[in-house]
Design a protein around this motif. Structure first.
Motif, PDB file in Angstrom:
ATOM      1  N   GLU A  70      -6.114  -0.616   6.767  1.00 37.84           N
ATOM      2  CA  GLU A  70      -5.493  -0.447   8.084  1.00 37.84           C
ATOM      3  C   GLU A  70      -6.569  -0.552   9.151  1.00 37.84           C
ATOM      4  OE1 GLU A  70      -2.892   2.971  10.430  1.00 37.84           O
ATOM      5  OE2 GLU A  70      -3.731   3.400   8.468  1.00 37.84           O
ATOM      6  N   GLU A  71      -6.284  -1.329  10.179  1.00 40.30           N
ATOM      7  CA  GLU A  71      -7.205  -1.453  11.306  1.00 40.30           C
ATOM      8  C   GLU A  71      -7.031  -0.227  12.203  1.00 40.30           C
ATOM      9  OE1 GLU A  71      -9.279  -4.122  11.860  1.00 40.30           O
ATOM     10  OE2 GLU A  71      -8.553  -5.289  10.154  1.00 40.30           O
ATOM     11  N   ILE A  72      -8.111   0.516  12.406  1.00 39.20           N
ATOM     12  CA  ILE A  72      -8.109   1.662  13.306  1.00 39.20           C
ATOM     13  C   ILE A  72      -9.254   1.445  14.276  1.00 39.20           C
ATOM     14  CG2 ILE A  72      -8.318   4.162  13.548  1.00 39.20           C
ATOM     15  CD1 ILE A  72      -7.206   4.442  10.722  1.00 39.20           C
ATOM     16  N   GLY A  73      -8.903   1.042  15.490  1.00 35.08           N
ATOM     17  CA  GLY A  73      -9.929   0.668  16.452  1.00 35.08           C
ATOM     18  C   GLY A  73     -10.669  -0.552  15.943  1.00 35.08           C
ATOM     19  N   ARG A  74     -11.982  -0.439  15.873  1.00 36.19           N
ATOM     20  CA  ARG A  74     -12.785  -1.563  15.378  1.00 36.19           C
ATOM     21  C   ARG A  74     -13.084  -1.448  13.890  1.00 36.19           C
ATOM     22  NH1 ARG A  74     -17.712  -2.074  19.454  1.00 36.19           N
ATOM     23  NH2 ARG A  74     -18.442  -0.659  17.867  1.00 36.19           N
ATOM     24  N   GLU A  75     -12.616  -0.389  13.278  1.00 38.43           N
ATOM     25  CA  GLU A  75     -12.924  -0.176  11.867  1.00 38.43           C
ATOM     26  C   GLU A  75     -11.721  -0.466  10.987  1.00 38.43           C
ATOM     27  OE1 GLU A  75     -14.481   3.807  11.492  1.00 38.43           O
ATOM     28  OE2 GLU A  75     -16.502   3.003  11.586  1.00 38.43           O
ATOM     29  N   ARG A  76     -12.020  -0.840   9.756  1.00 42.74           N
ATOM     30  CA  ARG A  76     -10.989  -1.071   8.750  1.00 42.74           C
ATOM     31  C   ARG A  76     -11.041   0.105   7.776  1.00 42.74           C
ATOM     32  NH1 ARG A  76     -11.749  -6.239   5.863  1.00 42.74           N
ATOM     33  NH2 ARG A  76      -9.503  -6.232   5.655  1.00 42.74           N
ATOM     34  N   HIS A  77      -9.942   0.858   7.723  1.00 43.48           N
ATOM     35  CA  HIS A  77      -9.881   2.021   6.843  1.00 43.48           C
ATOM     36  C   HIS A  77      -9.084   1.691   5.589  1.00 43.48           C
ATOM     37  CE1 HIS A  77     -11.665   5.370   9.182  1.00 43.48           C
ATOM     38  NE2 HIS A  77     -11.550   4.452  10.132  1.00 43.48           N
ATOM     39  N   CYS A  78      -9.604   2.115   4.460  1.00 50.29           N
ATOM     40  CA  CYS A  78      -8.992   1.850   3.164  1.00 50.29           C
ATOM     41  C   CYS A  78      -8.319   3.108   2.652  1.00 50.29           C
ATOM     42  CB  CYS A  78     -10.067   1.426   2.163  1.00 50.29           C
ATOM     43  SG  CYS A  78     -11.073   0.030   2.695  1.00 50.29           S
ATOM     44  N   LYS A  79      -7.178   2.926   2.016  1.00 55.72           N
ATOM     45  CA  LYS A  79      -6.483   4.038   1.379  1.00 55.72           C
ATOM     46  C   LYS A  79      -5.821   3.514   0.111  1.00 55.72           C
ATOM     47  CE  LYS A  79      -2.288   3.463   4.109  1.00 55.72           C
ATOM     48  NZ  LYS A  79      -1.332   4.078   4.992  1.00 55.72           N
ATOM     49  N   LEU A  80      -5.564   4.419  -0.819  1.00 54.60           N
ATOM     50  CA  LEU A  80      -4.933   4.017  -2.072  1.00 54.60           C
ATOM     51  C   LEU A  80      -3.524   3.508  -1.831  1.00 54.60           C
ATOM     52  CD1 LEU A  80      -5.942   6.814  -4.608  1.00 54.60           C
ATOM     53  CD2 LEU A  80      -6.956   4.557  -4.305  1.00 54.60           C
ATOM     54  N   SER A  81      -3.101   2.579  -2.690  1.00 56.46           N
ATOM     55  CA  SER A  81      -1.758   2.021  -2.653  1.00 56.46           C
ATOM     56  C   SER A  81      -1.193   2.070  -4.065  1.00 56.46           C
ATOM     57  CB  SER A  81      -1.820   0.574  -2.155  1.00 56.46           C
ATOM     58  OG  SER A  81      -0.569  -0.036  -2.259  1.00 56.46           O
ATOM     59  N   GLU A  82       0.069   2.443  -4.208  1.00 56.15           N
ATOM     60  CA  GLU A  82       0.680   2.584  -5.530  1.00 56.15           C
ATOM     61  C   GLU A  82       0.832   1.273  -6.280  1.00 56.15           C
ATOM     62  OE1 GLU A  82       4.037   5.225  -6.272  1.00 56.15           O
ATOM     63  OE2 GLU A  82       3.941   5.694  -4.124  1.00 56.15           O
ATOM     64  N   GLU A  83       1.020   0.191  -5.572  1.00 53.82           N
ATOM     65  CA  GLU A  83       1.363  -1.094  -6.187  1.00 53.82           C
ATOM     66  C   GLU A  83       0.435  -1.488  -7.336  1.00 53.82           C
ATOM     67  OE1 GLU A  83       1.261  -5.749  -4.894  1.00 53.82           O
ATOM     68  OE2 GLU A  83       1.672  -4.282  -3.331  1.00 53.82           O
ATOM     69  N   GLY A  84      -0.853  -1.407  -7.132  1.00 61.12           N
ATOM     70  CA  GLY A  84      -1.806  -1.832  -8.153  1.00 61.12           C
ATOM     71  C   GLY A  84      -1.787  -0.991  -9.409  1.00 61.12           C
ATOM     72  N   PHE A  85      -1.376   0.254  -9.269  1.00 61.22           N
ATOM     73  CA  PHE A  85      -1.379   1.172 -10.405  1.00 61.22           C
ATOM     74  C   PHE A  85      -0.150   1.028 -11.302  1.00 61.22           C
ATOM     75  CE2 PHE A  85      -4.209   3.046  -7.317  1.00 61.22           C
ATOM     76  CZ  PHE A  85      -5.274   3.468  -8.097  1.00 61.22           C
ATOM     77  N   GLU A  86       0.854   0.277 -10.850  1.00 62.81           N
ATOM     78  CA  GLU A  86       2.114   0.171 -11.592  1.00 62.81           C
ATOM     79  C   GLU A  86       1.911  -0.385 -12.998  1.00 62.81           C
ATOM     80  OE1 GLU A  86       5.837   0.994 -12.513  1.00 62.81           O
ATOM     81  OE2 GLU A  86       4.866   1.592 -10.658  1.00 62.81           O
ATOM     82  N   GLU A  87       1.137  -1.440 -13.149  1.00 63.36           N
ATOM     83  CA  GLU A  87       0.900  -2.024 -14.479  1.00 63.36           C
ATOM     84  C   GLU A  87       0.215  -1.011 -15.400  1.00 63.36           C
ATOM     85  OE1 GLU A  87      -1.247  -5.882 -16.596  1.00 63.36           O
ATOM     86  OE2 GLU A  87      -1.304  -5.697 -14.422  1.00 63.36           O
ATOM     87  N   LEU A  88      -0.721  -0.254 -14.854  1.00 63.02           N
ATOM     88  CA  LEU A  88      -1.401   0.772 -15.645  1.00 63.02           C
ATOM     89  C   LEU A  88      -0.423   1.866 -16.064  1.00 63.02           C
ATOM     90  CD1 LEU A  88      -4.626   1.207 -13.478  1.00 63.02           C
ATOM     91  CD2 LEU A  88      -4.329  -0.246 -15.485  1.00 63.02           C
ATOM     92  N   ARG A  89       0.429   2.299 -15.125  1.00 66.62           N
ATOM     93  CA  ARG A  89       1.421   3.334 -15.428  1.00 66.62           C
ATOM     94  C   ARG A  89       2.383   2.882 -16.516  1.00 66.62           C
ATOM     95  NH1 ARG A  89       1.608   4.811  -9.807  1.00 66.62           N
ATOM     96  NH2 ARG A  89       3.261   3.311  -9.473  1.00 66.62           N
TER      97      ARG A  89
END
Length: 108
Positions: free
Chosen positions: A61-80
Motif C-alpha cells: 500500500e502506498e502511504i505518502g512516499r513510502e510503500r508499506h507491506c502487509k500480509l495477504s491471505e491469498e498466497g497462504f491458501e495453497e499451503l493451507r
C-alpha cells in the motif's frame, strides 16, 4: 525466476522470504524498514518483496512516499490446503487406529 513459475512452497522455501513474512506477521512495514533487518542490499530485499507480492503473500500500500507491506491471505491458501489434506489424513489414520484398539481385535 518469475512468480508464475513458482508455487507457494518454492516461495516460502527461501529463508529470507520466510523471515520477511515473519516480520510482517507482527506489523505492516515499509520496504526500507524490512531491508534494515537483513545484511543485503535494498534492491535484493525489494526483489524478495516483489515476488511475495506477485504470489499473493503480501500486499503493498502506498502511504505518502513510502510503500508499506502487509500480509495477504491469498498466497497462504495453497499451503493451507496442503496442510489440511495431511491433517485430515492423520486424523483419519489415528481414528482408525483408535477404533481398532477399542475393538480388542488381535493385531496379528
Amino acid at each position: 525466476m518469475g512468480a508464475s513459475r513458482l508455487d507457494a512452497f518454492q516461495v516460502v522455501a527461501e529463508p529470507t522470504r520466510r523471515q520477511i513474512l515473519k516480520l510482517l506477521s507482527k506489523e505492516s512495514l515499509s520496504i526500507n524498514a524490512i531491508a534494515r533487518n537483513f545484511d543485503m542490499s535494498r534492491p535484493a530485499v525489494s526483489k524478495h518483496v516483489k515476488l511475495l507480492e506477485e504470489t499473493g503473500f503480501i500486499a503493498i500500500e502506498e502511504i505518502g512516499r513510502e510503500r508499506h507491506c502487509k500480509l495477504s491471505e491469498e498466497g497462504f491458501e495453497e499451503l493451507r490446503e496442503w496442510m489440511a489434506y495431511y491433517d485430515n489424513f492423520w486424523k483419519q489414520s489415528l481414528h482408525k487406529l483408535e477404533a481398532l484398539m477399542d475393538s480388542n481385535t488381535p493385531l496379528l
